[in-house]
Design a protein around this motif. Structure first.
Motif, PDB file in Angstrom:
ATOM      1  N   THR A 238      13.603  12.961   4.688  1.00 19.52           N
ATOM      2  CA  THR A 238      12.563  13.130   3.942  1.00 19.52           C
ATOM      3  C   THR A 238      12.273  12.787   2.405  1.00 19.52           C
ATOM      4  OG1 THR A 238      12.720  15.303   5.269  1.00 19.52           O
ATOM      5  CG2 THR A 238      10.636  15.043   3.886  1.00 19.52           C
ATOM      6  N   ALA A 239      13.401  12.863   1.995  1.00 21.97           N
ATOM      7  CA  ALA A 239      13.317  12.873   0.276  1.00 21.97           C
ATOM      8  C   ALA A 239      12.500  11.296   0.035  1.00 21.97           C
ATOM      9  CB  ALA A 239      14.454  13.076  -0.287  1.00 21.97           C
ATOM     10  N   PRO A 240      12.989  10.336   0.296  1.00 16.97           N
ATOM     11  CA  PRO A 240      12.478   9.082  -0.187  1.00 16.97           C
ATOM     12  C   PRO A 240      10.996   8.939   0.375  1.00 16.97           C
ATOM     13  CG  PRO A 240      14.301   8.582   1.211  1.00 16.97           C
ATOM     14  CD  PRO A 240      14.170   9.826   1.361  1.00 16.97           C
ATOM     15  N   LEU A 241      10.390   9.551   1.293  1.00 19.98           N
ATOM     16  CA  LEU A 241       9.229   9.560   1.890  1.00 19.98           C
ATOM     17  C   LEU A 241       8.227  10.382   0.849  1.00 19.98           C
ATOM     18  CD1 LEU A 241       9.467   9.883   5.667  1.00 19.98           C
ATOM     19  CD2 LEU A 241       9.827   7.781   4.325  1.00 19.98           C
ATOM     20  N   LEU A 242       8.668  11.429   0.245  1.00 22.69           N
ATOM     21  CA  LEU A 242       8.012  12.023  -0.733  1.00 22.69           C
ATOM     22  C   LEU A 242       7.521  11.214  -1.897  1.00 22.69           C
ATOM     23  CD1 LEU A 242       9.711  15.359  -1.146  1.00 22.69           C
ATOM     24  CD2 LEU A 242       8.287  14.824   0.501  1.00 22.69           C
ATOM     25  N   LEU A 243       8.445  10.363  -2.299  1.00 21.69           N
ATOM     26  CA  LEU A 243       8.201   9.259  -3.474  1.00 21.69           C
ATOM     27  C   LEU A 243       7.225   8.086  -3.136  1.00 21.69           C
ATOM     28  CD1 LEU A 243      11.400   9.329  -5.296  1.00 21.69           C
ATOM     29  CD2 LEU A 243       9.596  10.858  -5.372  1.00 21.69           C
ATOM     30  N   ILE A 244       7.165   7.943  -1.990  1.00 22.25           N
ATOM     31  CA  ILE A 244       6.227   6.797  -1.732  1.00 22.25           C
ATOM     32  C   ILE A 244       4.788   7.213  -1.050  1.00 22.25           C
ATOM     33  CG2 ILE A 244       8.023   4.863  -1.560  1.00 22.25           C
ATOM     34  CD1 ILE A 244       7.777   5.283   1.594  1.00 22.25           C
ATOM     35  N   GLY A 245       4.727   8.625  -1.295  1.00 24.91           N
ATOM     36  CA  GLY A 245       3.365   9.009  -1.241  1.00 24.91           C
ATOM     37  C   GLY A 245       3.267   9.284   0.345  1.00 24.91           C
ATOM     38  N   MET A 246       4.126   9.702   1.171  1.00 27.04           N
ATOM     39  CA  MET A 246       3.683  10.047   2.514  1.00 27.04           C
ATOM     40  C   MET A 246       3.677  11.552   2.737  1.00 27.04           C
ATOM     41  SD  MET A 246       5.855   7.422   4.831  1.00 27.04           S
ATOM     42  CE  MET A 246       4.452   7.200   6.073  1.00 27.04           C
TER      43      MET A 246
ATOM     44  N   LEU B 109       4.902   0.841   6.792  1.00 25.78           N
ATOM     45  CA  LEU B 109       5.566  -0.390   6.403  1.00 25.78           C
ATOM     46  C   LEU B 109       6.606  -0.188   5.343  1.00 25.78           C
ATOM     47  CD1 LEU B 109       6.297  -3.462   6.868  1.00 25.78           C
ATOM     48  CD2 LEU B 109       4.562  -3.768   5.068  1.00 25.78           C
ATOM     49  N   VAL B 110       6.311   0.291   3.839  1.00 28.21           N
ATOM     50  CA  VAL B 110       6.835   0.834   3.165  1.00 28.21           C
ATOM     51  C   VAL B 110       8.076   1.954   3.349  1.00 28.21           C
ATOM     52  CG1 VAL B 110       6.920   1.567   0.654  1.00 28.21           C
ATOM     53  CG2 VAL B 110       5.181   0.235   1.583  1.00 28.21           C
ATOM     54  N   GLY B 111       7.676   2.632   3.967  1.00 28.46           N
ATOM     55  CA  GLY B 111       8.786   3.855   4.494  1.00 28.46           C
ATOM     56  C   GLY B 111       9.695   2.996   5.210  1.00 28.46           C
ATOM     57  N   GLY B 112       9.391   2.333   6.280  1.00 23.96           N
ATOM     58  CA  GLY B 112      10.459   1.314   6.969  1.00 23.96           C
ATOM     59  C   GLY B 112      11.314   0.713   6.357  1.00 23.96           C
ATOM     60  N   LEU B 113      10.772   0.172   5.004  1.00 19.94           N
ATOM     61  CA  LEU B 113      11.639  -0.888   4.320  1.00 19.94           C
ATOM     62  C   LEU B 113      12.475   0.091   3.469  1.00 19.94           C
ATOM     63  CD1 LEU B 113       9.007  -3.249   2.828  1.00 19.94           C
ATOM     64  CD2 LEU B 113      10.694  -3.940   4.429  1.00 19.94           C
ATOM     65  N   VAL B 114      11.984   1.352   2.728  1.00 17.52           N
ATOM     66  CA  VAL B 114      13.056   2.043   2.226  1.00 17.52           C
ATOM     67  C   VAL B 114      14.057   2.783   3.126  1.00 17.52           C
ATOM     68  CG1 VAL B 114      13.148   4.295   0.975  1.00 17.52           C
ATOM     69  CG2 VAL B 114      11.250   2.613   0.532  1.00 17.52           C
TER      70      VAL B 114
ATOM     71  N   PRO C  14       0.752  -1.204  -0.045  1.00 15.18           N
ATOM     72  CA  PRO C  14       0.070   0.163  -0.143  1.00 15.18           C
ATOM     73  C   PRO C  14       0.744   1.337   0.105  1.00 15.18           C
ATOM     74  CG  PRO C  14      -0.169  -1.148   2.235  1.00 15.18           C
ATOM     75  CD  PRO C  14       0.513  -2.017   1.286  1.00 15.18           C
ATOM     76  N   GLN C  15       0.508   2.179  -0.690  1.00 15.71           N
ATOM     77  CA  GLN C  15       1.112   3.789  -0.715  1.00 15.71           C
ATOM     78  C   GLN C  15       1.021   4.180   0.600  1.00 15.71           C
ATOM     79  OE1 GLN C  15       0.048   6.566  -3.397  1.00 15.71           O
ATOM     80  NE2 GLN C  15       1.824   5.766  -4.841  1.00 15.71           N
ATOM     81  N   SER C  16       1.928   4.989   0.836  1.00 15.96           N
ATOM     82  CA  SER C  16       1.613   6.159   2.137  1.00 15.96           C
ATOM     83  C   SER C  16       1.957   5.081   3.339  1.00 15.96           C
ATOM     84  CB  SER C  16       0.616   6.586   2.329  1.00 15.96           C
ATOM     85  OG  SER C  16       0.322   7.398   1.199  1.00 15.96           O
TER      86      SER C  16
END
Lengths: 452, 489
Positions: free
Chosen positions: A373-381, A302-307, A297-299
């Motif tokens: 911050t920067a990677p979080l912008l791309l995964i929709g947070m 879990l995804v943010g943590g993986l990145v 799922p976007q935002s």
């Protein structure tokens, strides 16, 4: 000084001024020496100036953060006593737009308050209400729904003042600036001034900024960073539980077991390069692999943590390897000497001794990840209004949320300057977390680090 | 069976397996550990690992593959008409939303499971029914989408059932095998160490996997982009004006120009200050000054970039406008708004100072003391020693530090997103707003653009360019630094 001997009399080519020199005392400096000393002084002062400039940047940065952000922690409240008449409440709950009916209640109470304070105004009630947050009706309604026992009583509410009233008391909004503002007039401010004298309007510490949720564009006064903090917390959990074991395992392999061959070299080169890859590239990786390919799922935290795990792994591996390297070989030799296997010597002896160093490196890596911050912008947070606390642990990992730095960026993008104050305030909270993590790391290092 | 439940079952089996393995081994040795090959715990660990590792691998593989299979099955059901109208991705995400909505409806008891399987758009207002439970859909659900969603749920539920069965079967198989081979002569320690070793190697390989992941996700999308948009126009195009109605010009040159311009300003700020600070702190400063000033400077490196971005946007930008802008203190009228190359460059310079200074500090400290002593002994002053002996000796390392700083500057995102502006421009005026590669990656991928359009895919080509540039700088820098270290070791 040093060149006294070089210019001693009798040297070829300097004979003509040699007699002059000779008559001089060594304590008296000649032109060249003075020049060289001056150059020495200049060079040293460049260094001092450079250090001072660097430090003054730090001071300027901290000053900007503290002076702009500290006001975000207080909020202006207007104290209004509202009689919660049963008939009116029932009528309000029955109507289609429930908040309009509640607004009428608030209007009446506000008028009464002004009358009691001896303030006369020719403003219409709806205009007068602009002093209050546009969420005032919701605030009253939520209280009623939560405490049905209060119906029929007169309850005293601390209602959020509108962002501009709040800004006026904090010195951000001036009367001149209100001239072309359709949301508030100078007349409102006169009333605010009078109510302030009476103690009805009050500015105090606002826990909702720290614990509350984000609010929509039109109510900056209600925005808080609490939900984003939860998002960051879940992300950090993912980072901790993935990057620590993987990082430690990788370091143990590379430091203790890896044979010297092509494969090991390849891993080493990769780690060194990954440590210097721009963080935005990790965001692209997360978007392509976790969201487009694996359909996570976007935002989601879990995804943010993986990145962020992939991003911090190189840092953790590098510091863990340094910690393992610092354990002297005699420890390993002793373990092997009494019959332990290589694996036992590492897991039973080397690893526990390296643990303080590993923890320090991990905490510093996580502090870095927390502020990224920067990677979080791309995964929709970003662009997502984090208005609800996640219900339950699974939702905490998988349902869309924001993170602290992403929330700060979101506020900085919005048009109302009241949000800028929130952004600076959010930075203070973020920096407090980073400071706490770094202090823990320093204490760990001081307390447990052994010099061999 | 839900995902957390499966995990719990596996973990429970692993704990059970530990005691089972340990007990069986002890029993076969008649309760005396001295007759066993390994310590009793190793027999337990052996069973636990054989339960955990294979089942976790199967589970992970299933989680990766199932969505891919579902997608291909479901997309086969969607007619080319619907795809032509929007795009496959959008239709699929609609399908997923409807399927999730149906799941939620069943979970809340609004719909019976049977009903969720059989409803038809002709008979039921699906959008209205889902709206009741808080699932908002953008448009009415077409019959096709609903059927696809129902198919989606069907495959997903069989898939989940199969997954649970398979994973638990594998775990039980591992359990049974491990318990059966356990006896007092079984070389449990060696086996456990082999498994642990394999896990260590896998962990170390994640670095390679990450690089490969970055590389392939960039390369595939970049190739896709170049099929839609000619590569020569991308690399040599002088204008950048994306429009979501098609017909965009996506030339990278203005973005690269701004990226380098901002980086140069940042390096002009950071390199002299960082270098002189490093020289002072390592050569002149007393231990007390060094102990205070060095960590304080390094605090600048620990501050998140979002803070610098906000500092640029709200403090430095307005301050520069009040100096160089219209009616500014200097009366120059060079600057229109707070966001400009200068703003971003200055703040980025501040960010890089500690990076430059601590790298140079390490390098200067690595110059052998004998060189200093030799130079001072010949009568050179301290500054002459630094300028004529230490700096030339440290030069390769300092060049490496410079390149690493440059790669930092080129790849920095938040400061330029917030401080440099949004319009791509070619200009020499540093007080004008321009935009960089990283800022455009963010803006092209955070909009609502469809991922198959060239306007979104261009972000991957930009990312590829950025990756290649920073990788090149890093490799050269690391090579130089490594060579230099060897020289004095």
């Amino acid at each position: 000084m040093t060149d006294a001997t070089a210019n001693a009399p009798g040297l070829p080519g300097e004979t003509h001024d040699a007699p002059v020199r000779a008559s001089k005392s060594l304590y008296e400096l000649d032109a060249l020496t003075r020049k060289r000393n001056a150059s020495e002084l200049r060079f040293k002062s460049y260094g001092i100036v450079a250090v001072l400039i660097g430090l003054s940047f730090l001071v300027a940065l901290l000053y900007a953060i503290l002076s702009n952000g500290s006001v975000a922690f207080t909020q202006t409240f207007v104290q209004v006593s509202i009689p919660l008449d049963q008939a009116k409440i029932e009528a309000a709950e029955a109507s289609v737009v429930k908040t309009t009916a509640y607004n009428a209640l608030i209007d009446a109470a506000l008028q009464e308050k002004l009358a009691a304070a001896g303030i006369t105004t020719d403003m219409k009630p709806a205009d007068l209400r602009k002093m209050l947050s546009s969420g005032a009706a919701t605030q009253v309604r939520e209280h009623v729904l939560k405490n049905p026992g209060d119906i029929g009583k007169t309850v005293s509410f601390d209602i959020y003042a509108a962002a501009r009233v709040d800004g006026y008391l904090k010195g951000r909004v001036t009367r001149e600036a209100l001239a072309n503002d359709k949301n508030l007039d100078a007349a409102h401010l006169d009333i605010v001034d009078k109510l302030l004298d009476k103690g009805t309007v009050e500015r105090r510490f606002n826990w909702d900024f720290i614990l509350g949720s984000d609010a929509s564009d039109s109510r900056p006064e209600k925005a808080g960073i609490g939900v984003a903090m939860i998002g960051s917390f879940y992300m950090m959990l993912v980072v901790l539980f993935l990057s620590l074991p993987i990082g430690v395992a990788a370091s143990i392999y590379l430091e203790e077991f890896a044979p010297k061959n092509r494969f090991t070299d390849l891993i080493e080169v990769n780690i060194a390069n990954l440590a210097a890859v721009p963080s935005i590239v990790f965001g692209i990786l997360g978007l392509a692999v976790f969201i487009q390919f694996a359909h996570l799922p976007q935002s989601a935290p879990l995804v943010g943590g993986l990145v962020l795990t992939l991003m911090t792994l190189p840092t953790i591996i590098i510091s863990t390897r340094a910690a393992l390297k610092a354990v002297p070989p005699s420890i390993r030799d002793a373990a092997l000497g009494v019959g332990a296997s290589k694996m036992q010597s590492v897991f039973h002896h080397v690893l526990p001794l390296a643990m303080p160093g590993i923890m320090t490196g991990t905490i510093i890596g996580m502090a870095h990840a927390l502020g990224e911050t920067a990677p979080l912008l791309l995964i929709g947070m970003v662009g997502f209004i984090a208005s609800n606390y996640p219900d339950g642990v699974t939702a905490g990992f998988l349902s869309p949320n924001s993170a602290m730095p992403a929330q700060i960026y979101e506020w900085a993008k919005r048009a109302d300057p009241a949000f800028y104050e929130k952004a600076w305030g959010g930075i203070i909270i973020l920096l407090c977390f980073l400071l706490a993590m770094n202090i823990i790391a320093i204490i760990l290092r001081r307390k447990f680090e052994r010099r061999w | 069976m839900s995902f957390p439940f499966i995990l719990l079952v596996i973990l429970g089996l692993a704990v059970l397996g530990y005691f089972a393995g340990r007990m069986r081994a002890l029993k076969s040795a008649g309760g005396d550990p001295r007759h066993m090959h390994s310590l009793p715990g190793y027999y337990g660990w052996h069973v636990s690992l054989l339960v955990l590792v294979p089942s976790a691998l199967v589970l992970a593989a299933w989680l990766l593959i199932q969505p891919v299979i579902i997608n291909s099955q479901v997309s086969a059901m969607i007619s080319p008409d619907a795809i032509a109208k929007s795009s496959l991705d959008l239709v699929l995400s609609d399908v997923r939303r409807v399927a999730d909505g149906l799941d939620l409806a069943v979970a809340n008891g609004v719909m019976a499971d049977e009903q969720a399987r059989s409803i038809r758009t002709e008979l039921t207002d699906v959008r209205g029914r889902l709206g009741e439970i808080g699932v908002a859909l953008g448009s009415d659900v077409t019959a096709e989408t609903l059927r696809a969603a129902q198919k989606y749920r069907e495959i997903a539920s069989t898939g989940n059932l199969l997954r649970s069965a398979l994973v638990i079967l594998v775990a039980l198989g591992g359990f049974a095998y491990a318990v059966l081979v356990t006896n007092k002569d079984f070389r449990a320690r060696n086996r456990v160490e082999q498994i642990v070793m394999a896990m260590l190697v896998c962990a170390a390989s994640i670095a390679i996997l990450t690089t490969a992941g970055i590389f392939f996700s960039l390369v595939f999308n970049t190739i896709e982009f170049f099929q839609l948009y000619p590569a020569s126009d991308f690399f040599f195009g002088m204008t950048w004006s994306p429009s979501f109605h098609g017909g965009s010009s996506l030339g990278i040159v203005p973005l690269l120009w701004a990226t380098f311009y901002i980086s140069i300003i940042a390096l002009l700020v950071a390199v002299p200050i960082g270098l002189f600070a490093a020289i002072y702190l390592s050569e002149y400063a007393s231990p007390t000054v060094r102990a205070v000033a060095k960590p304080l400077l390094e605090v600048l490196a620990g501050i998140p970039t979002i803070v610098y971005g906000l500092f640029a946007l709200l403090t430095v930008g307005p301050a520069l406008v009040s100096l160089f802008g219209e009616n500014g203190a200097l009366g120059l009228n060079w600057m229109q708004g707070g966001t400009a190359v200068m703003t971003a460059g200055l703040v980025m310079g501040i960010m890089i100072i500690p990076f430059m200074s601590s790298l140079s500090d390490d390098i200067i400290n690595a110059v052998p003391q004998s060189l200093r002593d030799g130079s001072l002994g010949l009568g050179a002053t301290h500054s002459e020693t630094v300028k004529k002996v230490i700096l030339p000796a440290a030069l390769p390392g300092i060049v490496g530090a410079f390149l690493l700083s440059a790669s930092r500057a080129v790849g920095e995102t938040m400061i330029v997103v917030m401080g440099a502006g949004a319009a791509a421009k070619f200009s020499l005026n540093p007080f004008e707003a321009m935009t960089t590669v990283t800022a455009k990656i963010v803006s092209q991928l955070t909009g609502d653009a469809d991922f198959a359009s060239p306007e979104a895919l261009v972000a991957f080509a930009l990312g590829m360019t950025l990756f290649v540039i920073t990788l090149g700088l890093n490799i050269i820098a690391l090579y130089i630094v490594r060579k230099y270290r060897e020289q004095y070791e």
